[in-house]
Motif scaffolding. Structure first.
Motif, PDB file in Angstrom:
ATOM      1  N   LEU A  71       0.795  -1.230   0.000  1.00  0.00           N
ATOM      2  CA  LEU A  71       0.000   0.000   0.000  1.00  0.00           C
ATOM      3  C   LEU A  71       0.825   1.276   0.000  1.00  0.00           C
ATOM      4  N   LEU A  72       2.157   1.174  -0.084  1.00  0.00           N
ATOM      5  CA  LEU A  72       2.990   2.372  -0.011  1.00  0.00           C
ATOM      6  C   LEU A  72       2.759   3.331  -1.168  1.00  0.00           C
ATOM      7  N   LEU A  73       2.615   2.806  -2.377  1.00  0.00           N
ATOM      8  CA  LEU A  73       2.373   3.696  -3.516  1.00  0.00           C
ATOM      9  C   LEU A  73       1.048   4.422  -3.360  1.00  0.00           C
ATOM     10  N   ALA A  74       0.020   3.701  -2.935  1.00  0.00           N
ATOM     11  CA  ALA A  74      -1.278   4.328  -2.706  1.00  0.00           C
ATOM     12  C   ALA A  74      -1.180   5.366  -1.602  1.00  0.00           C
ATOM     13  N   GLY A  75      -0.433   5.071  -0.534  1.00  0.00           N
ATOM     14  CA  GLY A  75      -0.259   6.037   0.545  1.00  0.00           C
ATOM     15  C   GLY A  75       0.456   7.285   0.086  1.00  0.00           C
ATOM     16  N   GLY A  76       1.478   7.121  -0.746  1.00  0.00           N
ATOM     17  CA  GLY A  76       2.196   8.285  -1.252  1.00  0.00           C
ATOM     18  C   GLY A  76       1.343   9.169  -2.124  1.00  0.00           C
ATOM     19  N   ARG A  77       0.542   8.572  -3.010  1.00  0.00           N
ATOM     20  CA  ARG A  77      -0.312   9.387  -3.875  1.00  0.00           C
ATOM     21  C   ARG A  77      -1.438  10.033  -3.077  1.00  0.00           C
ATOM     22  N   ALA A  78      -1.990   9.317  -2.101  1.00  0.00           N
ATOM     23  CA  ALA A  78      -3.024   9.919  -1.256  1.00  0.00           C
ATOM     24  C   ALA A  78      -2.480  11.137  -0.524  1.00  0.00           C
ATOM     25  N   ALA A  79      -1.229  11.062  -0.073  1.00  0.00           N
ATOM     26  CA  ALA A  79      -0.618  12.206   0.604  1.00  0.00           C
ATOM     27  C   ALA A  79      -0.497  13.398  -0.330  1.00  0.00           C
ATOM     28  N   ASP A  80      -0.149  13.155  -1.596  1.00  0.00           N
ATOM     29  CA  ASP A  80      -0.024  14.251  -2.554  1.00  0.00           C
ATOM     30  C   ASP A  80      -1.371  14.913  -2.851  1.00  0.00           C
ATOM     31  N   LEU A  81      -2.422  14.108  -2.906  1.00  0.00           N
ATOM     32  CA  LEU A  81      -3.723  14.629  -3.315  1.00  0.00           C
ATOM     33  C   LEU A  81      -4.562  15.149  -2.151  1.00  0.00           C
ATOM     34  N   LEU A  82      -4.449  14.516  -1.004  1.00  0.00           N
ATOM     35  CA  LEU A  82      -5.305  14.872   0.132  1.00  0.00           C
ATOM     36  C   LEU A  82      -4.629  15.789   1.134  1.00  0.00           C
ATOM     37  N   GLY A  83      -3.319  15.920   1.046  1.00  0.00           N
ATOM     38  CA  GLY A  83      -2.574  16.727   2.002  1.00  0.00           C
ATOM     39  C   GLY A  83      -1.683  15.840   2.850  1.00  0.00           C
ATOM     40  N   ARG A  84      -0.385  16.110   2.847  1.00  0.00           N
ATOM     41  CA  ARG A  84       0.565  15.215   3.501  1.00  0.00           C
ATOM     42  C   ARG A  84       0.413  15.225   5.016  1.00  0.00           C
ATOM     43  N   ARG A  85       0.226  16.372   5.588  1.00  0.00           N
ATOM     44  CA  ARG A  85       0.084  16.440   7.034  1.00  0.00           C
ATOM     45  C   ARG A  85      -1.177  15.708   7.485  1.00  0.00           C
ATOM     46  N   ARG A  86      -2.264  15.875   6.735  1.00  0.00           N
ATOM     47  CA  ARG A  86      -3.519  15.216   7.079  1.00  0.00           C
ATOM     48  C   ARG A  86      -3.376  13.694   7.001  1.00  0.00           C
ATOM     49  N   VAL A  87      -2.759  13.201   5.923  1.00  0.00           N
ATOM     50  CA  VAL A  87      -2.579  11.763   5.764  1.00  0.00           C
ATOM     51  C   VAL A  87      -1.652  11.216   6.842  1.00  0.00           C
ATOM     52  N   LEU A  88      -0.618  11.971   7.198  1.00  0.00           N
ATOM     53  CA  LEU A  88       0.295  11.537   8.252  1.00  0.00           C
ATOM     54  C   LEU A  88      -0.422  11.406   9.593  1.00  0.00           C
ATOM     55  N   VAL A  89      -1.241  12.386   9.925  1.00  0.00           N
ATOM     56  CA  VAL A  89      -1.979  12.354  11.200  1.00  0.00           C
ATOM     57  C   VAL A  89      -2.942  11.170  11.232  1.00  0.00           C
ATOM     58  N   LEU A  90      -3.675  10.971  10.142  1.00  0.00           N
ATOM     59  CA  LEU A  90      -4.611   9.840  10.090  1.00  0.00           C
ATOM     60  C   LEU A  90      -3.867   8.508  10.169  1.00  0.00           C
ATOM     61  N   GLY A  91      -2.726   8.427   9.493  1.00  0.00           N
ATOM     62  CA  GLY A  91      -1.946   7.203   9.533  1.00  0.00           C
ATOM     63  C   GLY A  91      -1.432   6.893  10.931  1.00  0.00           C
ATOM     64  N   LEU A  92      -0.966   7.924  11.649  1.00  0.00           N
ATOM     65  CA  LEU A  92      -0.487   7.722  13.015  1.00  0.00           C
ATOM     66  C   LEU A  92      -1.614   7.284  13.951  1.00  0.00           C
ATOM     67  N   ALA A  93      -2.785   7.880  13.781  1.00  0.00           N
ATOM     68  CA  ALA A  93      -3.926   7.499  14.618  1.00  0.00           C
ATOM     69  C   ALA A  93      -4.300   6.031  14.380  1.00  0.00           C
ATOM     70  N   LEU A  94      -4.374   5.633  13.121  1.00  0.00           N
ATOM     71  CA  LEU A  94      -4.697   4.240  12.795  1.00  0.00           C
ATOM     72  C   LEU A  94      -3.620   3.297  13.326  1.00  0.00           C
ATOM     73  N   PHE A  95      -2.373   3.706  13.193  1.00  0.00           N
ATOM     74  CA  PHE A  95      -1.253   2.907  13.658  1.00  0.00           C
ATOM     75  C   PHE A  95      -1.331   2.676  15.168  1.00  0.00           C
ATOM     76  N   ALA A  96      -1.670   3.721  15.907  1.00  0.00           N
ATOM     77  CA  ALA A  96      -1.766   3.619  17.363  1.00  0.00           C
ATOM     78  C   ALA A  96      -2.893   2.673  17.775  1.00  0.00           C
ATOM     79  N   VAL A  97      -4.061   2.809  17.143  1.00  0.00           N
ATOM     80  CA  VAL A  97      -5.200   1.948  17.480  1.00  0.00           C
ATOM     81  C   VAL A  97      -4.884   0.486  17.163  1.00  0.00           C
ATOM     82  N   ALA A  98      -4.267   0.247  16.005  1.00  0.00           N
ATOM     83  CA  ALA A  98      -3.933  -1.124  15.632  1.00  0.00           C
ATOM     84  C   ALA A  98      -2.900  -1.723  16.589  1.00  0.00           C
TER      85      ALA A  98
END
Length: 497
Positions: A71-98
């Motif tokens: 999923l790294l390629l999808a994550g990288g493109r999502a960061a470019d399109l949706l905002g890198r800081r936003r994707v990073l924050v959401l990723g960290l939150a999901l990572f913590a819960v998991a």
């Protein structure tokens, strides 16, 4: 006008300094790398704790790596399109819960599913954090130093995971390796929200952008089949019908992905990403480095525990010299590159690591940590970190700003996929050598023969990679920058010998 100027000055004064923001982003990268290796020394305890079979135990590692790599390629493109800081924050939150869920798991299915979700979160964190870090520093020495920090925390995360896993498992039990990652992720999340400026997370430069859903699904399925097939081959063998089917499916899907990308205006992997000629070279070399890197952190703890008889704590502590050498090498990498040039730096670093691995291949079944591991691990750590810093810089050099997240996702993907290929091949080789060892050998000698073979081949792979780097880095020298393709790397890649 004076009031506006005063307000601007106050805003600038309140904005976090780039170095402080870089520390928060580097902590995110450290957390991702930590989660990759922290379970390694605790696998026997995890197996007993949730009732895993020997085959199921490997999926505590594989589920994370599979989701992360696919999923790294999808994550990288999502960061470019949706905002890198936003994707990073959401990723960290999901990572913590998991991570928290994995620590609380009482069944094998819940634990493995939680590890897969961890990998999903990591696939969002890694490319977004790298793109944000590069955006904080203009091309020049500052960016070179930032990449040095990135290399240091990446290597330290891999080695530190083994150490922390050993300490926590021995002191409080295996669930705490996941609880500690959950707590660390939450702390990093708070730091990112407080220290990384919102402006740094703006979209990469596209006024309009659509997500390439078809390309994303195709390449994700291709990478899933590839990584699953390779990881399954370690236990089932290369001739297993499931392995062959997965690898054939991966090849067919990758061909389909190439055809799709050539015909789509909003391609997930646009041709402009490779216009400088350095991105392809950097990713190819990073894949070869990754094929040895991940295997190193797999075989070293096994040798320490299965042959030398070290407990989890001693095994983890044994990684400290390697981690220290890694951090030192990453700090020195930009200075070395400015002095002798990119080509010489990459080549020398890869040869240095090859020498360290060849030294490891002389390990003995009746050896000791100080004689068989300490010296070569320091040499390996120095070469690994310098090579990682330079190849990361090479892989994002000249990338258009709107594709920075994708470039970060791509270089992480090639490292992960290269690692999966290398680990599958080397584990199969080591297992075959051990199985066919002479009947007069003890079990420890047979195991050691397998590890020696793996390290010998790893050294040969890196020596060949060093020669390839000597050719590729020269052939893909930096171009004159214009417009959006202005090189995004600093002096480490702008001076060839």
């Amino acid at each position: 006008m004076n009031v506006a100027r005063t307000q601007t000055d106050q805003t600038a004064a309140q904005a976090p300094r780039p170095g402080v923001a870089l520390a928060a982003l580097a902590a995110a990268q450290f957390t991702v790398m930590l989660a990759t290796s922290i379970v390694n020394v605790a696998l026997p305890q995890i197996r007993d704790g949730v009732g895993l079979s020997d085959g199921g135990t490997t999926w505590v590692v594989n589920a994370y790596g599979l989701a992360f790599g696919a999923l790294l390629l999808a994550g990288g493109r999502a960061a470019d399109l949706l905002g890198r800081r936003r994707v990073l924050v959401l990723g960290l939150a999901l990572f913590a819960v998991a991570s928290l869920t994995a620590g609380l798991a009482t069944s094998a299915s819940v634990l493995i599913a939680a590890r897969a979700v961890q990998g999903f979160g990591a696939a969002a964190i890694a490319p977004a954090a790298l793109a944000l870090a590069m955006g904080l520093f203009p091309a020049g020495p500052g960016r070179g130093r930032a990449l040095g920090v990135w290399g240091a925390v990446s290597g330290a995360g891999g080695a530190g995971g083994v150490l922390l896993g050993g300490v926590l498992t021995q002191a409080w039990g295996w669930p705490w390796i996941f609880h500690s990652v959950a707590l660390g992720s939450l702390l990093v999340l708070v730091a990112v929200m407080a220290l990384v400026p919102r402006a740094a997370g703006e979209r990469g430069g596209r006024e309009t952008g659509r997500f390439d859903l078809l390309g994303t699904v195709t390449v994700t399925l291709a990478l899933t089949c590839l990584v699953w097939g390779l990881t399954t081959a370690r236990g089932a063998g290369w001739q297993d019908p499931r392995v062959l089917g997965a690898l054939v499916g991966a090849a067919a899907l990758l061909v389909a992905f190439a055809v799709i990308e050539l015909r789509r205006p909003n391609a997930l992997l646009p041709p402009r990403l490779f216009t400088t000629g350095r991105v392809a070279a950097g990713n190819l070399l990073m894949a070869l480095l990754g094929s040895v890197w991940i295997a190193l952190f797999f075989f070293l703890p096994l040798y320490q525990q299965q042959v030398l008889g070290s407990d989890p704590l001693a095994t983890g502590a044994g990684q400290l010299p390697l981690a220290a050498a890694n951090m030192l090498g990453a700090a020195l990498a930009p200075r070395v590159a400015r002095r002798i040039g990119a080509t010489a730096t990459v080549t020398a670093a890869l040869f240095t690591e090859a020498v360290g691995l060849l030294w490891l291949s002389r390990m003995s079944a009746h050896g000791s940590y100080s004689v068989d591991i300490l010296g070569p691990s320091i040499v390996v750590g120095l070469g690994l970190s310098i090579a990682f810093v330079q190849l990361t810089a090479l892989a994002v050099d000249g990338v258009p700003p709107q594709d920075a997240g994708l470039a970060g996702g791509l270089v992480n993907t090639t490292r992960q996929v290269g690692g999966a290929i290398g680990l599958a091949a080397l584990a199969t080789l080591a297992g075959s050598v051990t199985t066919h060892a002479g009947g007069d050998q003890s079990h420890l000698e047979a195991l050691t023969d397998g590890y020696r073979a793996a390290f010998t081949v790893s050294a040969a792979v890196l020596a060949a990679t060093a020669l390839l780097a000597l050719f590729l880095v020269r052939r893909t020298g930096p171009r004159v920058a214009t417009g959006a393709t202005r090189p995004t790397s600093g002096p480490p890649l702008t001076r060839n010998p």
